[in-house]
Design a protein around this motif. Sequence first.
Motif, mmCIF file in Angstrom:
data_model
loop_
_atom_site.group_PDB
_atom_site.id
_atom_site.type_symbol
_atom_site.label_atom_id
_atom_site.label_comp_id
_atom_site.label_asym_id
_atom_site.label_seq_id
_atom_site.Cartn_x
_atom_site.Cartn_y
_atom_site.Cartn_z
ATOM 1 N N GLY A 133 52.484 43.933 34.072
ATOM 2 C CA GLY A 133 53.980 44.141 34.473
ATOM 3 C C GLY A 133 53.906 42.340 34.584
ATOM 4 O O GLY A 133 55.885 42.181 34.204
ATOM 5 N N ILE A 134 53.473 41.302 34.822
ATOM 6 C CA ILE A 134 53.839 39.958 34.621
ATOM 7 C C ILE A 134 53.870 39.259 33.291
ATOM 8 O O ILE A 134 55.396 38.522 33.088
ATOM 9 C CB ILE A 134 52.569 39.278 35.603
ATOM 10 N N LYS A 135 53.276 39.766 32.354
ATOM 11 C CA LYS A 135 53.349 39.578 31.280
ATOM 12 C C LYS A 135 54.812 40.540 30.445
ATOM 13 O O LYS A 135 55.282 39.331 29.911
ATOM 14 C CB LYS A 135 52.382 40.410 30.609
ATOM 15 N N GLU A 136 54.926 41.908 30.949
ATOM 16 C CA GLU A 136 56.360 42.262 30.595
ATOM 17 C C GLU A 136 57.834 41.783 31.299
ATOM 18 O O GLU A 136 58.374 42.362 31.008
ATOM 19 C CB GLU A 136 56.310 43.655 30.973
ATOM 20 N N ASN A 137 57.154 40.470 32.289
ATOM 21 C CA ASN A 137 58.377 39.936 32.826
ATOM 22 C C ASN A 137 59.138 41.041 34.323
ATOM 23 O O ASN A 137 60.414 41.031 34.147
ATOM 24 C CB ASN A 137 59.719 39.443 31.771
ATOM 25 N N VAL A 138 58.278 42.369 34.546
ATOM 26 C CA VAL A 138 59.108 42.946 35.450
ATOM 27 C C VAL A 138 58.539 42.853 36.669
ATOM 28 O O VAL A 138 58.879 42.541 38.084
ATOM 29 C CB VAL A 138 58.233 44.124 34.928
ATOM 30 N N PHE A 139 57.251 41.932 36.940
ATOM 31 C CA PHE A 139 56.914 41.152 37.735
ATOM 32 C C PHE A 139 56.835 39.679 38.054
ATOM 33 O O PHE A 139 56.782 39.498 37.270
ATOM 34 C CB PHE A 139 55.578 41.966 38.103
ATOM 35 N N ARG A 140 57.147 38.794 39.343
ATOM 36 C CA ARG A 140 57.271 37.824 39.331
ATOM 37 C C ARG A 140 56.200 37.313 38.930
ATOM 38 O O ARG A 140 55.352 38.037 39.385
ATOM 39 C CB ARG A 140 57.962 37.575 40.561
ATOM 40 N N ASP A 141 56.224 36.062 38.326
ATOM 41 C CA ASP A 141 54.832 35.461 37.599
ATOM 42 C C ASP A 141 54.496 34.085 38.928
ATOM 43 O O ASP A 141 52.980 33.903 38.394
ATOM 44 C CB ASP A 141 55.337 34.740 36.188
ATOM 45 N N ASP A 142 54.624 34.832 39.932
ATOM 46 C CA ASP A 142 53.996 33.549 40.888
ATOM 47 C C ASP A 142 53.306 34.878 41.835
ATOM 48 O O ASP A 142 52.685 33.917 43.389
ATOM 49 C CB ASP A 142 55.141 33.047 42.052
ATOM 50 N N ILE A 143 53.728 35.251 42.007
ATOM 51 C CA ILE A 143 51.850 36.641 42.754
ATOM 52 C C ILE A 143 51.076 36.693 42.848
ATOM 53 O O ILE A 143 50.657 35.816 41.306
ATOM 54 C CB ILE A 143 52.691 38.571 42.531
ATOM 55 N N ASN A 144 49.935 36.483 43.791
ATOM 56 C CA ASN A 144 48.236 36.630 43.623
ATOM 57 C C ASN A 144 48.086 38.187 43.142
ATOM 58 O O ASN A 144 48.297 38.548 44.384
ATOM 59 C CB ASN A 144 48.164 35.767 44.716
ATOM 60 N N THR A 145 48.225 38.264 42.206
ATOM 61 C CA THR A 145 47.284 40.070 42.167
ATOM 62 C C THR A 145 46.510 40.277 42.447
ATOM 63 O O THR A 145 46.288 41.463 43.297
ATOM 64 C CB THR A 145 46.981 39.899 40.266
ATOM 65 N N GLU A 146 45.566 39.316 43.071
ATOM 66 C CA GLU A 146 44.080 39.737 43.788
ATOM 67 C C GLU A 146 43.992 40.393 45.001
ATOM 68 O O GLU A 146 44.342 41.477 45.718
ATOM 69 C CB GLU A 146 42.971 38.354 43.592
ATOM 70 N N ILE A 147 45.380 39.271 45.901
ATOM 71 C CA ILE A 147 45.666 39.406 46.842
ATOM 72 C C ILE A 147 46.321 41.166 47.394
ATOM 73 O O ILE A 147 46.044 41.497 48.345
ATOM 74 C CB ILE A 147 46.378 38.172 47.516
ATOM 75 N N LEU A 148 47.328 41.121 46.343
ATOM 76 C CA LEU A 148 48.623 41.758 46.331
ATOM 77 C C LEU A 148 47.244 43.126 45.954
ATOM 78 O O LEU A 148 47.621 44.611 46.194
ATOM 79 C CB LEU A 148 49.576 41.893 45.608
ATOM 80 N N SER A 149 46.632 43.549 45.047
ATOM 81 C CA SER A 149 45.683 44.383 44.587
ATOM 82 C C SER A 149 44.957 44.460 46.071
ATOM 83 O O SER A 149 44.928 45.817 46.330
ATOM 84 C CB SER A 149 45.337 44.453 43.800
ATOM 85 N N HIS A 150 44.341 44.156 46.956
ATOM 86 C CA HIS A 150 43.477 44.615 48.104
ATOM 87 C C HIS A 150 44.560 44.918 48.995
ATOM 88 O O HIS A 150 44.356 46.110 49.656
ATOM 89 C CB HIS A 150 43.080 43.407 48.480
ATOM 90 N N ALA A 151 45.522 44.660 49.165
ATOM 91 C CA ALA A 151 47.224 45.077 49.911
ATOM 92 C C ALA A 151 47.673 46.131 49.780
ATOM 93 O O ALA A 151 47.625 47.028 50.951
ATOM 94 C CB ALA A 151 47.692 43.860 50.375
#
Length: 207
Positions: A133-151
């Motif tokens: 999603g970050i690469k496709e510009n639909v998700f913000r590029d400043d999110i922490n994917t590791e933290i959010l995946s665990h969340a």
Amino acid sequence: MTENIETYILEEAEKLFMKYGTKSITMDDIAKQLGMSKKTIYANFKDKDELVTNLIISMMQKDECNMAELTNKSENAIDEIFLMMDFLKEMLANINPVIFYDLEKYHNKAYKIMMEFHENHIYKNVKICLERGIKENVFRDDINTEILSHARVAQINWTFETDLIRSGKHSLYEVIQELTTHFLFGICTLSGHILINNYTNKNKQTI
């Protein structure tokens, strides 16, 4: 142990367990559902706990294949999540939430397998989706994917354990859908928000 008989037993037992939970279903009930003797069942599974464990393993394998298929056919990361939710809605429609309580209390091995699937496979899938999603510009590029995946995995695990579900106040899908919507809007770019609205409106039109 013949594979066809084992598969047949698992498929028919699944119908009973998903409808009534595991505690209230006996091996006699399963034999009656199958139209075979308990002796045949015990020739394939030493007890109900082993049957339940094998069933959960089989279900997780099917889920893994289905998730891979949905990822491959999706147009973008948000479409992937909407497709996953459609799949989840169909899957959960025939599941009594008591099954998750029964697994936790009476079938520890099976429950651990399910939780490990969440912690490993679902975590991996969520992280890959977020990076996509970050690469496709639909998700913000400043999110922490590791933290959010665990969340996200923690959200899903909480859903199976909360009294909101076990009390019957809300359905599994209703809770997961609410959490997913909240999760999505928190990580999306403006382009992502537009896509969410487009997919939401499209789904409403098909209902």
